[in-house]
Design a protein around this motif. Structure first.
Motif, PDB file in Angstrom:
ATOM      1  N   TYR A 133       2.448  32.492  55.527  1.00  0.00           N
ATOM      2  CA  TYR A 133       1.790  33.370  54.553  1.00  0.00           C
ATOM      3  C   TYR A 133       2.121  33.068  53.097  1.00  0.00           C
ATOM      4  CZ  TYR A 133       6.229  36.037  54.898  1.00  0.00           C
ATOM      5  OH  TYR A 133       7.547  36.423  54.906  1.00  0.00           O
TER       6      TYR A 133
ATOM      7  N   GLU B  38     -11.685  44.206  47.775  1.00  0.00           N
ATOM      8  CA  GLU B  38     -11.937  45.157  48.857  1.00  0.00           C
ATOM      9  C   GLU B  38     -10.883  46.261  48.874  1.00  0.00           C
ATOM     10  OE1 GLU B  38     -14.111  42.072  51.996  1.00  0.00           O
ATOM     11  OE2 GLU B  38     -11.915  42.295  51.974  1.00  0.00           O
TER      12      GLU B  38
ATOM     13  N   ARG C 118      -4.175  38.250  62.111  1.00  0.00           N
ATOM     14  CA  ARG C 118      -5.615  38.033  62.172  1.00  0.00           C
ATOM     15  C   ARG C 118      -6.187  37.961  60.767  1.00  0.00           C
ATOM     16  NH1 ARG C 118      -5.465  42.911  64.760  1.00  0.00           N
ATOM     17  NH2 ARG C 118      -7.126  43.657  63.377  1.00  0.00           N
ATOM     18  N   ALA C 119      -7.298  37.278  60.645  1.00  0.00           N
ATOM     19  CA  ALA C 119      -7.931  37.131  59.340  1.00  0.00           C
ATOM     20  C   ALA C 119      -8.482  38.445  58.815  1.00  0.00           C
ATOM     21  CB  ALA C 119      -9.049  36.085  59.410  1.00  0.00           C
ATOM     22  N   ASP C 120      -8.780  39.412  59.701  1.00  0.00           N
ATOM     23  CA  ASP C 120      -9.306  40.699  59.251  1.00  0.00           C
ATOM     24  C   ASP C 120      -8.199  41.738  59.067  1.00  0.00           C
ATOM     25  OD1 ASP C 120      -8.587  41.288  61.855  1.00  0.00           O
ATOM     26  OD2 ASP C 120     -10.467  42.297  62.354  1.00  0.00           O
TER      27      ASP C 120
ATOM     28  N   TRP D  11      -5.192  39.598  51.220  1.00  0.00           N
ATOM     29  CA  TRP D  11      -5.284  38.140  51.342  1.00  0.00           C
ATOM     30  C   TRP D  11      -5.666  37.549  49.987  1.00  0.00           C
ATOM     31  CZ3 TRP D  11      -2.642  36.985  55.195  1.00  0.00           C
ATOM     32  CH2 TRP D  11      -2.859  37.409  56.501  1.00  0.00           C
TER      33      TRP D  11
ATOM     34  N   SER E  71      -9.404  41.665  50.912  1.00  0.00           N
ATOM     35  CA  SER E  71      -9.201  40.943  49.658  1.00  0.00           C
ATOM     36  C   SER E  71      -8.757  41.958  48.603  1.00  0.00           C
ATOM     37  CB  SER E  71     -10.507  40.277  49.213  1.00  0.00           C
ATOM     38  OG  SER E  71     -11.464  41.276  48.855  1.00  0.00           O
TER      39      SER E  71
ATOM     40  N   ARG F  38      -6.561  34.543  49.785  1.00  0.00           N
ATOM     41  CA  ARG F  38      -7.726  33.805  50.269  1.00  0.00           C
ATOM     42  C   ARG F  38      -7.729  33.945  51.779  1.00  0.00           C
ATOM     43  NH1 ARG F  38      -5.559  29.473  52.644  1.00  0.00           N
ATOM     44  NH2 ARG F  38      -3.611  28.595  51.792  1.00  0.00           N
ATOM     45  N   THR F  39      -8.837  33.599  52.399  1.00  0.00           N
ATOM     46  CA  THR F  39      -8.904  33.700  53.857  1.00  0.00           C
ATOM     47  C   THR F  39      -7.945  32.694  54.497  1.00  0.00           C
ATOM     48  OG1 THR F  39     -11.226  34.361  53.737  1.00  0.00           O
ATOM     49  CG2 THR F  39     -10.405  33.585  55.870  1.00  0.00           C
TER      50      THR F  39
ATOM     51  N   THR G 167      -6.239  30.099  57.078  1.00  0.00           N
ATOM     52  CA  THR G 167      -6.747  29.177  58.075  1.00  0.00           C
ATOM     53  C   THR G 167      -6.159  29.526  59.437  1.00  0.00           C
ATOM     54  OG1 THR G 167      -4.933  27.597  57.839  1.00  0.00           O
ATOM     55  CG2 THR G 167      -6.799  27.380  56.309  1.00  0.00           C
TER      56      THR G 167
END
Length: 255
Positions: free
Chosen positions: A240, A175, A166-168, A149, A172, A151-152, A154
């Motif tokens: 995306y 990470e 999903r955000a997870d 990602w 990053s 950025r996270t 929305t």
């Protein structure tokens, strides 16, 4: 041509199956050659364009490509023959999970970490890195092309992406690199696809099909294909784009 028998093209306007420019591919190839590789393994190789370019630049090396798509593998074999590489590369229609094709001096995994493990996001990346560690010789290189990602995202952006996004789902960039280090690699080089590479890939992914649809609007397959292509384009533009990144990590396995 008869519009009732013409078949829509598949990925005919793409050089690489991912957001990878010719210039970056050349730089990556040069970097991987510094280790004087003799064996190259490509997991989820598709038609193996990067693998074949690396072998062309490394005449001492042989290569193996693994993928499940028979059409892509046939394209790879045909291209290899046309470039005089048929005696130095083999393509195999098989899963990368638990593969015994390694170890190799260079292992490529470009946008195909899912081919190495049944683990579901967000655990698939760590599982893939563990598998890659066992497939490369000590001191050898892994070239990993992996999503992260920027950025996270929305909630609205996630809703516009693929089903169940999903955000997870992705780490990053920091990470992602941490996961590589934890798996026993040193990150020799960290780089990411830029917007131009993404636009070339996304447009090229659909360009041949869009051209076909414009010429065959009444073809029996057109309605279903048009819906699918329109959905893919919308997911990129409204989901995306500028959110999902692709990192190209050149990783050295610790001795």
């Amino acid at each position: 041509m008869n519009a009732t028998t013409d078949n829509p093209p598949r990925l005919t306007r793409l050089t690489f199956h991912g957001p990878l420019s010719q210039a970056r591919a050349a730089q990556l190839t040069e970097r991987l050659l510094r280790n004087d590789p003799r064996t190259v393994l490509d997991i989820g190789c598709g038609w193996g364009e990067f693998l074949l370019r690396l072998l062309t630049a490394a005449p001492q090396a042989t290569g193996v490509g693994v993928d499940l798509n028979a059409e892509d593998l046939a394209r790879g074999r045909k291209t290899a023959a046309g470039r005089g590489l048929a005696d130095r590369v083999t393509f195999h229609a098989e899963s990368g999970i638990g593969t015994v094709r390694g170890p190799a001096d260079v292992v490529l995994c470009l946008g195909a970490s899912q081919a190495l493990s049944d683990a579901q996001p967000p655990h698939h990346t760590a599982a893939a890195l563990t598998a890659l560690h066992g497939l490369v010789n000590p001191g050898g290189r892994v070239l990993l092309g992996e999503g992260f990602w920027e950025r996270t995202p929305t909630p609205d952006e996630l809703a516009g992406m693929w089903p169940g996004a999903r955000a997870d789902e992705h780490p990053s960039l920091a990470e992602l690199v941490d996961l590589a280090v934890a798996a026993g690699f040193r990150p020799e080089w960290i780089e990411t696809a830029d917007r131009g590479e993404w636009e070339e890939f996304e447009s090229g992914y659909r360009a041949g099909t869009e051209e076909w649809l414009a010429a065959h609007p009444s073809h029996p397959a057109a309605a279903e294909l048009r819906e699918r292509i329109d959905q893919q384009r919308t997911r990129w533009l409204r989901g995306y784009r500028d959110v999902l990144g692709i990192a190209y990590l050149t990783l050295i396995r610790e001795a």
